[in-house]
Scaffold this active site. Structure first.
Site, PDB file in Angstrom:
ATOM      1  N   GLN A   1       0.850  -1.195   0.000  1.00  0.00           N
ATOM      2  CA  GLN A   1       0.000   0.000   0.000  1.00  0.00           C
ATOM      3  C   GLN A   1       0.884   1.244   0.000  1.00  0.00           C
ATOM      4  O   GLN A   1       1.743   1.421   0.869  1.00  0.00           O
ATOM      5  CB  GLN A   1      -0.919   0.023   1.228  1.00  0.00           C
TER       6      GLN A   1
ATOM      7  N   TYR B   1      -5.473  10.817   4.825  1.00  0.00           N
ATOM      8  CA  TYR B   1      -4.158  11.060   4.232  1.00  0.00           C
ATOM      9  C   TYR B   1      -4.312  11.839   2.919  1.00  0.00           C
ATOM     10  O   TYR B   1      -5.420  12.180   2.516  1.00  0.00           O
ATOM     11  CB  TYR B   1      -3.408   9.744   4.046  1.00  0.00           C
TER      12      TYR B   1
ATOM     13  N   ARG C   1      -7.691   2.119  -2.204  1.00  0.00           N
ATOM     14  CA  ARG C   1      -8.456   2.169  -0.949  1.00  0.00           C
ATOM     15  C   ARG C   1      -9.054   3.556  -0.824  1.00  0.00           C
ATOM     16  O   ARG C   1      -8.348   4.560  -0.829  1.00  0.00           O
ATOM     17  CB  ARG C   1      -7.560   1.865   0.259  1.00  0.00           C
TER      18      ARG C   1
END
Length: 330
Positions: free
Chosen positions: A101, A171, A219
């Site tokens: 990721q 984020y 994601r």
């Protein structure tokens, strides 16, 4: 056969069952972000027996300015590739698939950790941290897209089975997606399709770099669950575009201030979002969120809420969870 045990064949990846271990930060990396013995031992234990079809490694920073915390894994330069090969090998030896990721923390970073100025889409207060970042220029955005591209190249060179682009949990890419933190008036701000422009440019760069057959996951922190934040409707619109852009699997989470829905702690609590997204796309959708029982995972799949089930904290707490779940459903 139980739904959780059914194999999944998608365009670029074959999975032996529907069980995914989602990314969870361990803070076990070396000081310089390289893979440590602690990381190798952790993923060896979690993948033991190959009961988990897909393991998504905890978020790794793509550049120093995007580092979220001390002892976070790095995918920021070529020196990390060799130690990442060891990590991919250990998981493959246990016959699970492994995906890295990739992340940039944006305004969730801190100068204490990075030694650099904190940046974000707009110079507005981060809803979670309370700090005000410097707004990224278009030149800065190009550099970040290039950093994602190079991180994806390293992932492939290290022998992983795919790459996941992180746009959740407050984020940087999630900050662009959320109207709470993206107040830009250029082509990277405005309606949801403009707010995901950077995502589409990252997906394009990654796809060019890794080639047509390498799986790309994304994601998405689908809904902020905050007043004025992103909505399920935004998520559906965004996911349609991600599919068109070449994403292979959508990994759905939510909550700008952490992976939660205030006041909701039922198992699989993001299912109202995954259900809507699943209706709008033809690629597999991963559902996570407080799933602790195999029977709940089985029910959510049977009801068509998702194609794959992510079990995080339960596997984090109990390395035998997957073994017990698979055995119970046989």
């Amino acid at each position: 056969m139980a739904n959780l045990l059914k194999p999944l064949e998608s365009k670029h990846i074959s999975l032996k069952n529907r069980l995914v271990m989602p990314p969870m930060a361990t803070s076990k990396a070396e000081e310089d972000g390289k893979v440590s013995k602690g990381i190798l031992d952790y993923y060896k234990e979690k993948s033991e027996g190959g009961y988990i079809a897909l393991i998504v490694i905890e978020h790794s920073f793509i550049m120093q300015q995007g580092k979220a915390s001390n002892l976070q894994l790095s995918i920021a330069d070529d020196s990390v590739i060799e130690s990442l090969k060891d990590l991919a090998h250990i998981i493959h030896k246990n016959s699970s698939k492994a995906v890295m990721q990739l992340n940039h923390a944006g305004s969730a970073a801190s100068q204490e950790v990075t030694g650099m100025e904190v940046v974000g889409p707009s110079a507005v207060e981060n809803p979670r941290k309370g700090n005000i970042p410097k707004a990224l220029t278009k030149e800065d955005i190009k550099e970040i897209i290039e950093a994602f591209r190079q991180a994806a190249r390293r992932t492939k060179e290290a022998g992983f089975d795919g790459v996941e682009i992180h746009s959740a949990h407050g984020y940087l890419l999630n900050q662009f997606y959320s109207p709470l933190s993206n107040k830009r008036s250029d082509e990277y701000g405005g309606d949801v399709l403009s707010r995901i422009r950077i995502h589409l440019e990252v997906i394009k760069a990654v796809r060019e770099e890794v080639g047509e057959d390498f799986p790309i996951l994304l994601r998405l922190g689908a809904a902020d669950y905050m007043s004025g934040g992103s909505t399920v409707e935004d998520a559906v619109a965004a996911c349609r575009e991600f599919e068109k852009a070449g994403v292979d699997i959508l990994d759905i989470s939510g909550g700008f201030n952490g992976y939660i829905i205030p006041g909701n702690n039922e198992q699989g609590y993001f299912y109202p979002v995954t259900e809507e997204i699943k209706k709008a796309v033809s690629i597999p959708v991963i559902l996570t969120g407080g799933i602790t029982e195999a029977s709940a995972a089985e029910r959510l799949l049977a009801e068509g809420k998702a194609d794959l089930i992510g079990v995080g904290r339960a596997i984090y707490k109990d390395s035998n969870w997957a073994r017990n779940a698979v055995e119970a459903l046989k």
